[in-house]
Write a protein that holds these residues in place. Sequence first.
Motif, PDB file in Angstrom:
ATOM      1  N   UNK A 144       0.827  -1.208   0.000  1.00  0.00           N
ATOM      2  CA  UNK A 144       0.000   0.000   0.000  1.00  0.00           C
ATOM      3  C   UNK A 144       0.865   1.262   0.000  1.00  0.00           C
ATOM      4  N   UNK A 145       2.000   1.225   0.687  1.00  0.00           N
ATOM      5  CA  UNK A 145       2.924   2.365   0.674  1.00  0.00           C
ATOM      6  C   UNK A 145       3.632   2.476  -0.670  1.00  0.00           C
ATOM      7  N   UNK A 146       4.017   1.351  -1.209  1.00  0.00           N
ATOM      8  CA  UNK A 146       4.663   1.355  -2.526  1.00  0.00           C
ATOM      9  C   UNK A 146       3.716   1.950  -3.563  1.00  0.00           C
ATOM     10  N   UNK A 147       2.431   1.641  -3.448  1.00  0.00           N
ATOM     11  CA  UNK A 147       1.449   2.132  -4.417  1.00  0.00           C
ATOM     12  C   UNK A 147       1.320   3.653  -4.389  1.00  0.00           C
ATOM     13  N   UNK A 148       1.444   4.284  -3.230  1.00  0.00           N
ATOM     14  CA  UNK A 148       1.275   5.740  -3.151  1.00  0.00           C
ATOM     15  C   UNK A 148       2.593   6.492  -3.318  1.00  0.00           C
ATOM     16  N   UNK A 149       3.711   5.792  -3.288  1.00  0.00           N
ATOM     17  CA  UNK A 149       5.018   6.441  -3.398  1.00  0.00           C
ATOM     18  C   UNK A 149       5.257   6.945  -4.819  1.00  0.00           C
ATOM     19  N   UNK A 150       6.052   8.015  -4.895  1.00  0.00           N
ATOM     20  CA  UNK A 150       6.454   8.556  -6.190  1.00  0.00           C
ATOM     21  C   UNK A 150       7.709   7.868  -6.703  1.00  0.00           C
ATOM     22  N   UNK A 151       8.615   7.532  -5.799  1.00  0.00           N
ATOM     23  CA  UNK A 151       9.875   6.887  -6.149  1.00  0.00           C
ATOM     24  C   UNK A 151      10.096   5.729  -5.186  1.00  0.00           C
ATOM     25  N   UNK A 152      10.350   4.545  -5.720  1.00  0.00           N
ATOM     26  CA  UNK A 152      10.612   3.363  -4.900  1.00  0.00           C
ATOM     27  C   UNK A 152      11.890   2.719  -5.407  1.00  0.00           C
ATOM     28  N   UNK A 153      12.813   2.494  -4.492  1.00  0.00           N
ATOM     29  CA  UNK A 153      14.047   1.800  -4.826  1.00  0.00           C
ATOM     30  C   UNK A 153      14.137   0.561  -3.963  1.00  0.00           C
ATOM     31  N   UNK A 154      14.383  -0.572  -4.605  1.00  0.00           N
ATOM     32  CA  UNK A 154      14.566  -1.818  -3.872  1.00  0.00           C
ATOM     33  C   UNK A 154      16.052  -2.156  -3.872  1.00  0.00           C
ATOM     34  N   UNK A 155      16.633  -2.207  -2.672  1.00  0.00           N
ATOM     35  CA  UNK A 155      18.023  -2.606  -2.527  1.00  0.00           C
ATOM     36  C   UNK A 155      18.041  -4.137  -2.530  1.00  0.00           C
ATOM     37  N   UNK A 156      18.700  -4.711  -3.504  1.00  0.00           N
ATOM     38  CA  UNK A 156      18.725  -6.163  -3.656  1.00  0.00           C
ATOM     39  C   UNK A 156      20.029  -6.719  -3.093  1.00  0.00           C
ATOM     40  N   UNK A 157      19.911  -7.686  -2.219  1.00  0.00           N
ATOM     41  CA  UNK A 157      21.092  -8.334  -1.662  1.00  0.00           C
ATOM     42  C   UNK A 157      21.665  -9.297  -2.694  1.00  0.00           C
ATOM     43  N   UNK A 158      22.891  -9.057  -3.076  1.00  0.00           N
ATOM     44  CA  UNK A 158      23.591  -9.971  -3.970  1.00  0.00           C
ATOM     45  C   UNK A 158      24.671 -10.702  -3.190  1.00  0.00           C
ATOM     46  N   UNK A 159      25.373  -9.962  -2.348  1.00  0.00           N
ATOM     47  CA  UNK A 159      26.446 -10.535  -1.547  1.00  0.00           C
ATOM     48  C   UNK A 159      26.690  -9.584  -0.379  1.00  0.00           C
ATOM     49  N   UNK A 160      26.933 -10.105   0.800  1.00  0.00           N
ATOM     50  CA  UNK A 160      27.192  -9.264   1.963  1.00  0.00           C
ATOM     51  C   UNK A 160      28.316  -9.878   2.789  1.00  0.00           C
ATOM     52  N   UNK A 161      29.223  -9.054   3.243  1.00  0.00           N
ATOM     53  CA  UNK A 161      30.375  -9.512   4.021  1.00  0.00           C
ATOM     54  C   UNK A 161      29.952 -10.303   5.265  1.00  0.00           C
ATOM     55  N   UNK A 162      28.832  -9.920   5.863  1.00  0.00           N
ATOM     56  CA  UNK A 162      28.342 -10.617   7.060  1.00  0.00           C
ATOM     57  C   UNK A 162      28.136 -12.104   6.790  1.00  0.00           C
ATOM     58  N   UNK A 163      27.684 -12.434   5.583  1.00  0.00           N
ATOM     59  CA  UNK A 163      27.458 -13.834   5.212  1.00  0.00           C
ATOM     60  C   UNK A 163      28.765 -14.627   5.171  1.00  0.00           C
ATOM     61  N   UNK A 164      29.871 -13.935   5.003  1.00  0.00           N
ATOM     62  CA  UNK A 164      31.189 -14.586   4.986  1.00  0.00           C
ATOM     63  C   UNK A 164      31.834 -14.561   6.370  1.00  0.00           C
ATOM     64  N   UNK A 165      31.058 -14.155   7.379  1.00  0.00           N
ATOM     65  CA  UNK A 165      31.569 -14.144   8.748  1.00  0.00           C
ATOM     66  C   UNK A 165      32.308 -12.883   9.131  1.00  0.00           C
ATOM     67  N   UNK A 166      32.227 -11.849   8.324  1.00  0.00           N
ATOM     68  CA  UNK A 166      32.905 -10.589   8.619  1.00  0.00           C
ATOM     69  C   UNK A 166      31.941  -9.700   9.395  1.00  0.00           C
ATOM     70  N   UNK A 167      32.319  -9.256  10.584  1.00  0.00           N
ATOM     71  CA  UNK A 167      31.408  -8.433  11.387  1.00  0.00           C
ATOM     72  C   UNK A 167      31.245  -7.037  10.808  1.00  0.00           C
ATOM     73  N   UNK A 168      30.239  -6.301  11.308  1.00  0.00           N
ATOM     74  CA  UNK A 168      29.987  -4.924  10.888  1.00  0.00           C
ATOM     75  C   UNK A 168      31.235  -4.084  11.106  1.00  0.00           C
TER      76      UNK A 168
END
Length: 189
Positions: free
Chosen positions: A159-183
């Motif tokens: 419902x929020x996406x429907x009323x928004x003017x601009x929507x960006x979806x950040x897609x996870x492709x790879x993240x250091x956390x998944x490799x055991x690297x902390x923040x």
Amino acid sequence: MQIEAPPSVKPYEKPEGERRGLVIVNTGDGKGKSTAAFGLAFRAKGRGKAVKVFQFMKVPSARFGEHRLADQVGLPIQGLGDGFSWKSRDLEQSAQLARDGWAKAREAILSGEYFLVVLDEVTYPLIYGWLPLQDVLDTLAQRPRDVHVCLTGRRCPEELIAVADTVTEMKLIKHAFQAGIPAQRGIED
């Protein structure tokens, strides 16, 4: 990688529509939703615009990198929560903090005092049922004409996406956390 020629002609026509406040959503499972919203907030602040940031999941005493820079440039950030749900000692208290915080954010949006209001991580209290979605939708519809609102968080309600003017979806492709690297300080906090 395929090499391509840079465009030699402007790839779009300048829009002829009215300038008005936008509803901007940054969502998805990838990193960068809040980072993009803070970039937007700092950009507006750099243009001398009035900006207010509400962080629905951060505690008021949070001192991450964005808070330190915001202090330096006079960008107000208000933490409204008590941390993420797995850190909460009392989920009803967390829900009440979200409701109290929403009242403050709603007032800021409707006041017309701000060029941009950022609702960072607002999707979480929405999807947990702590905030009424219809009230958020109504507030966005009733806001003054020139007020921009940026909402962030995973699993943004359709419902929020429907009323928004601009929507960006950040897609996870790879993240250091998944490799055991902390923040890393300065990158993820």
